[in-house]
Design an enzyme around this catalytic site. Sequence first.
Site, PDB file in Angstrom:
ATOM      1  N   SER A  20      27.318  39.869  41.205  1.00 53.88           N
ATOM      2  CA  SER A  20      27.404  39.613  42.254  1.00 53.88           C
ATOM      3  C   SER A  20      28.431  38.711  42.447  1.00 53.88           C
ATOM      4  O   SER A  20      28.779  37.750  43.303  1.00 53.88           O
ATOM      5  CB  SER A  20      26.145  39.070  42.920  1.00 53.88           C
ATOM      6  OG  SER A  20      25.757  37.916  41.811  1.00 53.88           O
ATOM      7  N   PHE A  23      34.394  40.615  42.584  1.00 53.94           N
ATOM      8  CA  PHE A  23      34.670  42.104  42.671  1.00 53.94           C
ATOM      9  C   PHE A  23      33.276  43.013  42.853  1.00 53.94           C
ATOM     10  O   PHE A  23      33.567  43.837  43.831  1.00 53.94           O
ATOM     11  CB  PHE A  23      35.501  42.636  41.470  1.00 53.94           C
ATOM     12  CG  PHE A  23      36.226  44.060  41.522  1.00 53.94           C
ATOM     13  CD1 PHE A  23      37.355  43.723  42.693  1.00 53.94           C
ATOM     14  CD2 PHE A  23      36.176  45.046  40.876  1.00 53.94           C
ATOM     15  CE1 PHE A  23      38.266  44.886  42.850  1.00 53.94           C
ATOM     16  CE2 PHE A  23      36.872  46.150  41.030  1.00 53.94           C
ATOM     17  CZ  PHE A  23      37.985  45.861  42.285  1.00 53.94           C
ATOM     18  N   GLY A  24      32.313  42.406  42.361  1.00 54.60           N
ATOM     19  CA  GLY A  24      31.158  43.310  42.565  1.00 54.60           C
ATOM     20  C   GLY A  24      30.709  43.034  43.905  1.00 54.60           C
ATOM     21  O   GLY A  24      30.334  44.098  44.500  1.00 54.60           O
ATOM     22  N   LYS A 122      37.012  44.579  33.291  1.00 49.73           N
ATOM     23  CA  LYS A 122      38.143  44.685  32.684  1.00 49.73           C
ATOM     24  C   LYS A 122      38.177  43.598  31.506  1.00 49.73           C
ATOM     25  O   LYS A 122      37.877  42.495  31.613  1.00 49.73           O
ATOM     26  CB  LYS A 122      39.413  44.303  33.495  1.00 49.73           C
ATOM     27  CG  LYS A 122      39.397  45.330  34.732  1.00 49.73           C
ATOM     28  CD  LYS A 122      40.713  44.890  35.623  1.00 49.73           C
ATOM     29  CE  LYS A 122      40.892  45.749  36.904  1.00 49.73           C
ATOM     30  NZ  LYS A 122      41.955  45.180  37.687  1.00 49.73           N
ATOM     31  N   LYS A 208      47.069  43.576  31.122  1.00 51.77           N
ATOM     32  CA  LYS A 208      47.916  43.039  32.233  1.00 51.77           C
ATOM     33  C   LYS A 208      47.385  41.692  32.541  1.00 51.77           C
ATOM     34  O   LYS A 208      48.285  40.824  32.869  1.00 51.77           O
ATOM     35  CB  LYS A 208      47.599  43.902  33.601  1.00 51.77           C
ATOM     36  CG  LYS A 208      46.221  44.143  34.153  1.00 51.77           C
ATOM     37  CD  LYS A 208      45.965  42.961  34.927  1.00 51.77           C
ATOM     38  CE  LYS A 208      44.700  43.213  35.660  1.00 51.77           C
ATOM     39  NZ  LYS A 208      44.010  42.210  36.455  1.00 51.77           N
ATOM     40  N   ASP A 261      48.907  47.384  38.929  1.00 53.05           N
ATOM     41  CA  ASP A 261      48.087  46.174  38.738  1.00 53.05           C
ATOM     42  C   ASP A 261      48.959  44.946  38.078  1.00 53.05           C
ATOM     43  O   ASP A 261      48.552  43.832  38.363  1.00 53.05           O
ATOM     44  CB  ASP A 261      46.748  46.534  38.101  1.00 53.05           C
ATOM     45  CG  ASP A 261      45.440  45.502  38.129  1.00 53.05           C
ATOM     46  OD1 ASP A 261      45.819  44.619  38.904  1.00 53.05           O
ATOM     47  OD2 ASP A 261      44.795  45.765  37.416  1.00 53.05           O
ATOM     48  N   THR A 265      49.367  41.266  39.626  1.00 52.35           N
ATOM     49  CA  THR A 265      48.596  40.156  38.821  1.00 52.35           C
ATOM     50  C   THR A 265      49.815  39.160  38.547  1.00 52.35           C
ATOM     51  O   THR A 265      49.422  37.862  38.342  1.00 52.35           O
ATOM     52  CB  THR A 265      47.885  40.513  37.529  1.00 52.35           C
ATOM     53  OG1 THR A 265      46.786  41.688  38.061  1.00 52.35           O
ATOM     54  CG2 THR A 265      46.909  39.566  37.220  1.00 52.35           C
ATOM     55  N   ARG A 272      43.766  34.457  39.168  1.00 48.44           N
ATOM     56  CA  ARG A 272      43.446  33.449  37.965  1.00 48.44           C
ATOM     57  C   ARG A 272      44.167  33.557  36.779  1.00 48.44           C
ATOM     58  O   ARG A 272      44.387  32.406  36.343  1.00 48.44           O
ATOM     59  CB  ARG A 272      41.780  33.849  37.828  1.00 48.44           C
ATOM     60  CG  ARG A 272      40.945  34.166  39.048  1.00 48.44           C
ATOM     61  CD  ARG A 272      39.638  34.046  38.402  1.00 48.44           C
ATOM     62  NE  ARG A 272      39.179  35.283  37.937  1.00 48.44           N
ATOM     63  CZ  ARG A 272      39.043  36.231  38.571  1.00 48.44           C
ATOM     64  NH1 ARG A 272      39.004  36.542  39.714  1.00 48.44           N
ATOM     65  NH2 ARG A 272      38.647  37.394  37.609  1.00 48.44           N
ATOM     66  N   ASN A 273      44.417  34.709  36.153  1.00 46.49           N
ATOM     67  CA  ASN A 273      45.465  34.668  34.927  1.00 46.49           C
ATOM     68  C   ASN A 273      46.683  34.190  35.259  1.00 46.49           C
ATOM     69  O   ASN A 273      47.107  33.098  34.375  1.00 46.49           O
ATOM     70  CB  ASN A 273      45.619  35.902  34.342  1.00 46.49           C
ATOM     71  CG  ASN A 273      44.015  36.662  34.059  1.00 46.49           C
ATOM     72  OD1 ASN A 273      43.498  36.036  32.954  1.00 46.49           O
ATOM     73  ND2 ASN A 273      43.456  37.410  34.659  1.00 46.49           N
ATOM     74  N   GLU A 298      40.015  36.535  32.299  1.00 49.67           N
ATOM     75  CA  GLU A 298      39.754  37.383  31.308  1.00 49.67           C
ATOM     76  C   GLU A 298      40.934  37.414  30.210  1.00 49.67           C
ATOM     77  O   GLU A 298      40.876  37.679  28.949  1.00 49.67           O
ATOM     78  CB  GLU A 298      39.871  38.738  31.924  1.00 49.67           C
ATOM     79  CG  GLU A 298      38.271  38.999  32.571  1.00 49.67           C
ATOM     80  CD  GLU A 298      37.195  39.482  31.751  1.00 49.67           C
ATOM     81  OE1 GLU A 298      37.324  39.127  30.478  1.00 49.67           O
ATOM     82  OE2 GLU A 298      36.070  39.550  32.229  1.00 49.67           O
TER      83      GLU A 298
END
Length: 374
Positions: A20, A23-24, A122, A208, A261, A265, A272-273, A298
């Site tokens: 949740s 992305f979910g 990912k 990525k 992607d 990104t 976030r990255n 990630e």
Amino acid sequence: MPFPAKTPGTPKAQVVVFGSGNFGSCLADHLGDSQHDVYMWSRQAQLVSHFNLHHRNKSYLKGHVFSTNVKAFGPELPDADSLRNKDVLLFAVPTQGLREFLEKLRPSLNCDNLPLLIFVNKGIEISTHALTLEIITDTLGADAAKASTFISGPSFADEIMRRQPTSVSVASLSHEKAQAAADIFHKPWFRCYTGNDPIGLELAGALKNVYAIAAGMSDGLGFENNTRAMLITRGLSEMTCIATAYGASPLTFLGLAGVGDLFLTCSSPTSRNYTVGLRLGQGEKLPDIINTLGSVAEGVSTAKGVKKIIEEMKIDAPIANEVYSVLHEGHSASDAVQRLLLLPPSRELVLPKGSGPYAQRLLRKLGIEESPKE
């Protein structure tokens, strides 16, 4: 922007979304808005009760009112009876916890008659350097892995929620399953393109994030457009070399899951990255950034797996090495840039010949002699 009132598609499906988060949640809403019956699992009991009462996610995408076709449940995992008539199981669980999650869920699954399995996480598992395809093989079996589908591409959650036109890649070792997943998701504002290289798609989605951190560091140090374009292009070259050695098709990296992607990104302040890299370039310390970021980046963990992979496969990937040095060896972003700029000239792209040990291990588990490449 107007869209056609009706679009071709499959009949209404019963879909379970595990996860949740950003992305979910956005995919659950998209599927619910597409008239599927969606059941979104969360490990947070308060989120479940609040969502079912208000049709809002109290932790993510807080301003959005979700489709009434989406219902939340949890924190207990569903039993076999609950899953018996479900058509689709969609996994939006972080990669580092996916193995444990699938092991807990397996008693509720009929592995001889599985629903359509779709994975949108990912990353590379740190402890084993395994892709999701291998984690599925280890936990649910080779047949389940070969029938699983994977979705990746330039797709920020908040823009999907606002129905901004978005395209993704859908890959599986089974063309039939890839097409089924594409049919479930495809709408004029969410276009799906199928492929048969899940290894490449997974690696693109994981790698990525490492290069997005590099692009953020560049901007944080005050470098401008030429430098960002250089990093994106050289990052794509490194990604393609790593993935080819792993057993993927280099053509995958010319598509949505690859360059699409990566470009998104590396060039958006909402990534976030990218934000982690930007703040590192501005002189902040990684622990402080992680503690205040508010969600998982990630690329920080993926950099560890990538470092090990490129060393074992003897891949020349200086940008990935320098990102690792800043994240996990305490080097400064400015020193990392100087080391990159002082490298001698070299060939622009030299693809490795043959697959490395990770691909060979995975293919043996799947019972496949050669990795399918487009």
